[in-house]
Design a protein around this motif. Sequence first.
Motif, PDB file in Angstrom:
ATOM      1  N   TRP A   1       0.838  -1.191   0.000  1.00  0.00           N
ATOM      2  CA  TRP A   1       0.000   0.000   0.000  1.00  0.00           C
ATOM      3  C   TRP A   1       0.884   1.255   0.000  1.00  0.00           C
ATOM      4  CZ3 TRP A   1      -1.078  -4.584   2.158  1.00  0.00           C
ATOM      5  CH2 TRP A   1      -2.360  -5.113   1.922  1.00  0.00           C
ATOM      6  N   ILE A   2       0.481   2.244  -0.830  1.00  0.00           N
ATOM      7  CA  ILE A   2       1.259   3.472  -0.997  1.00  0.00           C
ATOM      8  C   ILE A   2       0.867   4.478   0.084  1.00  0.00           C
ATOM      9  CG2 ILE A   2       1.718   5.441  -2.533  1.00  0.00           C
ATOM     10  CD1 ILE A   2       3.005   2.893  -3.466  1.00  0.00           C
ATOM     11  N   ASP A   3       1.904   5.191   0.600  1.00  0.00           N
ATOM     12  CA  ASP A   3       1.672   6.252   1.581  1.00  0.00           C
ATOM     13  C   ASP A   3       2.754   7.314   1.406  1.00  0.00           C
ATOM     14  OD1 ASP A   3       0.468   7.658   3.569  1.00  0.00           O
ATOM     15  OD2 ASP A   3       1.126   6.363   5.223  1.00  0.00           O
ATOM     16  N   HIS A   4       2.483   8.521   1.914  1.00  0.00           N
ATOM     17  CA  HIS A   4       3.439   9.639   1.869  1.00  0.00           C
ATOM     18  C   HIS A   4       3.893   9.936   0.427  1.00  0.00           C
ATOM     19  CE1 HIS A   4       3.747   8.271   6.082  1.00  0.00           C
ATOM     20  NE2 HIS A   4       3.967   9.558   6.349  1.00  0.00           N
TER      21      HIS A   4
ATOM     22  N   LYS B   1       6.341   6.223   0.118  1.00  0.00           N
ATOM     23  CA  LYS B   1       6.634   5.131   1.037  1.00  0.00           C
ATOM     24  C   LYS B   1       5.629   4.019   0.788  1.00  0.00           C
ATOM     25  CE  LYS B   1       8.708   7.869   4.767  1.00  0.00           C
ATOM     26  NZ  LYS B   1       8.647   8.204   6.212  1.00  0.00           N
ATOM     27  N   ILE B   2       6.064   2.797   1.044  1.00  0.00           N
ATOM     28  CA  ILE B   2       5.196   1.653   0.774  1.00  0.00           C
ATOM     29  C   ILE B   2       5.255   0.675   1.945  1.00  0.00           C
ATOM     30  CG2 ILE B   2       7.044   0.469  -0.484  1.00  0.00           C
ATOM     31  CD1 ILE B   2       4.846  -0.825  -2.204  1.00  0.00           C
ATOM     32  N   TYR B   3       4.079   0.198   2.327  1.00  0.00           N
ATOM     33  CA  TYR B   3       4.009  -0.897   3.298  1.00  0.00           C
ATOM     34  C   TYR B   3       3.739  -2.170   2.514  1.00  0.00           C
ATOM     35  CZ  TYR B   3       2.165  -4.240   6.613  1.00  0.00           C
ATOM     36  OH  TYR B   3       1.947  -5.396   7.342  1.00  0.00           O
TER      37      TYR B   3
ATOM     38  N   GLU C   1       7.100   0.977   6.875  1.00  0.00           N
ATOM     39  CA  GLU C   1       6.987   1.647   5.567  1.00  0.00           C
ATOM     40  C   GLU C   1       8.392   1.972   5.063  1.00  0.00           C
ATOM     41  OE1 GLU C   1       2.683   3.934   5.989  1.00  0.00           O
ATOM     42  OE2 GLU C   1       4.539   5.021   6.441  1.00  0.00           O
ATOM     43  N   ILE C   2       8.668   1.517   3.872  1.00  0.00           N
ATOM     44  CA  ILE C   2       9.986   1.712   3.276  1.00  0.00           C
ATOM     45  C   ILE C   2       9.950   2.925   2.344  1.00  0.00           C
ATOM     46  CG2 ILE C   2      11.675   0.729   1.687  1.00  0.00           C
ATOM     47  CD1 ILE C   2      11.770  -0.447   4.452  1.00  0.00           C
TER      48      ILE C   2
ATOM     49  N   ILE D   1      15.082  -1.330  -1.597  1.00  0.00           N
ATOM     50  CA  ILE D   1      15.520  -0.586  -0.410  1.00  0.00           C
ATOM     51  C   ILE D   1      16.907  -0.031  -0.667  1.00  0.00           C
ATOM     52  CG2 ILE D   1      15.964  -0.745   2.068  1.00  0.00           C
ATOM     53  CD1 ILE D   1      14.043  -3.077   2.180  1.00  0.00           C
ATOM     54  N   SER D   2      17.095   1.244  -0.424  1.00  0.00           N
ATOM     55  CA  SER D   2      18.371   1.899  -0.700  1.00  0.00           C
ATOM     56  C   SER D   2      19.434   1.461   0.296  1.00  0.00           C
ATOM     57  CB  SER D   2      18.202   3.413  -0.645  1.00  0.00           C
ATOM     58  OG  SER D   2      17.861   3.828   0.668  1.00  0.00           O
TER      59      SER D   2
END
Length: 403
Positions: free
Chosen positions: A121-124, A142-144, A202-203, A185-186
């Motif tokens: 799920w997308i956020d921020h 950010k994604i969970y 959230e990444i 992930i960076s």
Amino acid sequence: MKRRLFLGLCLTPFLSPLARAEEKNATIYKYVCPMHPQIIRSHEGTCPICGMDLVKQAFEQQSNQLQISSHQTMNSKMKQGFAIRTTLVQKTTLWKYIPTFGKVVADESKVIHIHPRAAGWIDHLSVRNNGELVKRGQLLYKIYAPEIVSAQQDFLLAVQKSKLRPNRSDAVVEAMRSRLQFLGISSGTIKSLEKRQRPYNEIPIYAEQSGIVTNLIVQNGMYVEPKTELMSLQDLSSVWIEAQVLPLQQAWLAEGLSANITSTAYPDRRWEGDISYIYPVADAKTQATSVRIPLLNDDGVLKPNMLVDVEIFGGPKQNALAIPLEAVIDNGQQKRVVKSLGDGKFDVVEINTGMETSGIVEVLSGLQTGDEIVVSGQFLIDSESQIQANLRRLLQNDASDAQ
């Protein structure tokens, strides 16, 4: 009626010398349309196409040459009245030059498509609209994703076991690290994860390059999968110009030819580039070939889909037999010119043309060096020649029927 009278008077100087053939026994009279020479009748009437009055035309059967005698009608005053101008056919150097148009397109080698590496799920979300400028390293969203959370837990467990067994190889830790990188992930986030010692729910996902956001379809709270393209980033620091080249100039196209590009939006600017690629497929309707010209666009003034003027330059073609393009009569099926024979006589000849540049066209056959051709007023002479040719064919058919 005024229109008919005017055109009739315009043709009178050409028809009057033929009328003198009345004294000869071999003269035949027909009625033709001044605007449509293919309309020939044996009696007076009007043209079924334009409605003009048919004009009486005298034809001498013994004539074998499509020449227009202007010994009496085409004097100096009449040449001036009909704007007759001539020039000599000569050899010259033709510079290969194509004035055409093109369109600005994004450099496809600098376009990246952004997909999530795991379902979640997308956020921020930090970008909201297409066309926004994004800097490299800027947060995109950010994604969970449960798969990413699980991968973080496996990585932290491998790190803890590695610390308990100092002599053990770190192959498992590196494998877990590579898995996190594959999931998007960076490296900075992974280092922070090692210090934090607990997974992120959230990444954060950062932009890999600077560019303009296009094809944005995602909003906060959306569930996405790896097959979903969230957005694209177009780096417009360099762009492509796709220019169209018509078949007449395609023979000498080559990669590396220089080109100048201008735009009406920036009349004081000029860009220079070289052809880097010639597309292998021509346009189905126009038969034009597209060429690609890369350009630097550091200030971003060249925008995708902008139309520009393109000038492509090639090498010279020396000793080419050439004439002004305005002298050529082109009806779509053949090309003709009116050649001056001297003593007020003219002859309509068919020619084959080659390269065309800057109002000059190459002549492949039909003319020789030193021939004098008409460059202004040739359409009236050519019309009279067609009338005579149609009359000759008609008389030949009548003679065949009589036999």
